[in-house]
Design a protein around this motif. Structure first.
Motif, mmCIF file in Angstrom:
data_model
loop_
_atom_site.group_PDB
_atom_site.id
_atom_site.type_symbol
_atom_site.label_atom_id
_atom_site.label_comp_id
_atom_site.label_asym_id
_atom_site.label_seq_id
_atom_site.Cartn_x
_atom_site.Cartn_y
_atom_site.Cartn_z
ATOM 1 N N ALA A 135 -3.246 5.142 -1.154
ATOM 2 C CA ALA A 135 -4.053 6.013 -0.301
ATOM 3 C C ALA A 135 -3.586 7.453 -0.512
ATOM 4 C CB ALA A 135 -3.884 5.624 1.162
ATOM 5 N N THR A 148 0.858 -1.183 0.000
ATOM 6 C CA THR A 148 0.000 0.000 0.000
ATOM 7 C C THR A 148 0.892 1.229 0.000
ATOM 8 O OG1 THR A 148 -1.700 -1.168 1.246
ATOM 9 C CG2 THR A 148 -1.818 1.242 1.245
ATOM 10 N N ARG A 203 -2.306 -0.990 -3.766
ATOM 11 C CA ARG A 203 -3.330 -0.037 -3.326
ATOM 12 C C ARG A 203 -2.633 1.292 -3.064
ATOM 13 N NH1 ARG A 203 -8.708 -1.242 -2.925
ATOM 14 N NH2 ARG A 203 -8.903 -0.569 -0.748
ATOM 15 N N ILE A 249 -8.788 5.764 -0.793
ATOM 16 C CA ILE A 249 -7.865 4.627 -0.964
ATOM 17 C C ILE A 249 -8.532 3.666 -1.926
ATOM 18 C CG2 ILE A 249 -8.750 3.603 1.189
ATOM 19 C CD1 ILE A 249 -5.972 2.170 1.422
#
Ligand SMILES: Nc1ncnc2c1ncn2[C@@H]1O[C@H](COP(=O)(O)OP(=O)(O)O)[C@@H](O)[C@H]1O
Ligand SMILES: [Mg+2]
Length: 258
Positions: A218, A33, A216, A234
């Protein structure tokens, strides 16, 4: 959806200054992430709330919950030192212990956490250096100081030190921002390999890096200077970089501010 980390209503302060406000997100195991957003929007602060490092800063305090595999890391019975063993951290400036050998740098966390036979230590140090793609470069000088390595090698040494204790999660705060482009690519390749074994969260100012390494992304932002940072959205990295839901995300990734 399985969750490794489940954050809800996380607000963090420095004294009376609220730095981040009401952040919630889930992170799945074995994913990368990326946290992106302009300076001062609280990316580093939020990252440090995930392994209870924020409270080490005088005045640092947190409201809300962080669950690691369904256990609240802020519950009264939790030992913050144990949390930091489960959730390791790599910083912007490589910070090997300067007077320690390469071997001892990697073994440092292990020695704090238990007693190992010399043969076990040797095995784990080799495995960790291999895991950090550094073994071939240092195997003939394990007793030389870690500070003698190049910046990129030092950062991989810090990654070897972090993974030696087999954490569940690795937090990286702009781990490439002090490195040259070749060393940066080496770290990016390494992140791709490490996510097979660890859950990784990386703060980066480099949009291409976020797009290359993460599953991912954010996006964090501030409503105005002095206001607390917030999580704007996100989503899958591909979606954030092709078709984000929020206009501010689009403006940021296309370089209109920040
Ligand atoms: N040690 C500190 N003491 C007081 N305020 C801090 C400290 N570190 C960060 N801040 C404040 O918290 C906010 C978020 O900072 P930070 O998490 O470093 O943002 P980012 O990593 O996104 O640049 C900023 O307003 C910053 O000034
Ligand atoms: Mg930061």
């Amino acid at each position: 959806m399985s969750k490794r980390i489940d954050v809800s209503g996380l607000t963090a302060y420095y004294g009376s200054h609220k730095a981040i406000d009401d952040i919630s997100m889930n992170i799945e195991p074995r994913t990368v992430t990326a946290f992106i957003g302009p300076s001062g929007c609280g990316k580093s602060t939020f990252l440090r709330t995930l392994n209870r490092m924020h409270e080490v800063t005088p005045g640092g305090r947190v409201e809300g919950k962080v669950l690691l595999d369904d256990e609240n890391l802020y519950a009264a019975n939790i030992d913050p030192v144990a949390v930091r063993r489960e959730i390791g951290m790599v910083f912007q400036r490589p910070n090997p212990f300067p007077t320690m050998s390469i071997f001892d740098n990697v073994a440092a966390g292990l020695k704090l956490n238990g007693s190992y036979k010399k043969s076990e230590l040797t095995e784990i140090v080799e495995k960790s250096l291999k895991g950090a793609n550094l073994w071939n470069e240092v195997k003939d000088r394990l007793n030389k100081p870690g500070s003698g390595l190049s910046g990129g090698q030092q950062q991989r040494l810090c990654i070897a030190r972090a993974i030696a204790v087999e954490p569940k999660v690795l937090l990286m705060d702009e781990p490439c921002s002090a490195l040259d482009p070749i060393s940066t690519l080496a770290i990016e390749d390494l992140i791709g390999e490490l996510k097979e074994r660890f859950t990784i969260v990386i703060v980066t100012h480099n949009m291409q890096q976020a797009a290359r390494v993460s599953d991912r992304t954010a996006f964090f932002n501030l409503a105005a200077v002095g206001q607390p940072g917030k999580l704007i959205e996100i989503d899958d990295t591909e979606r954030i970089f092709s078709n984000p839901s929020v206009q501010a995300t689009e403006d940021y990734i296309s370089g209109r501010f920040g």
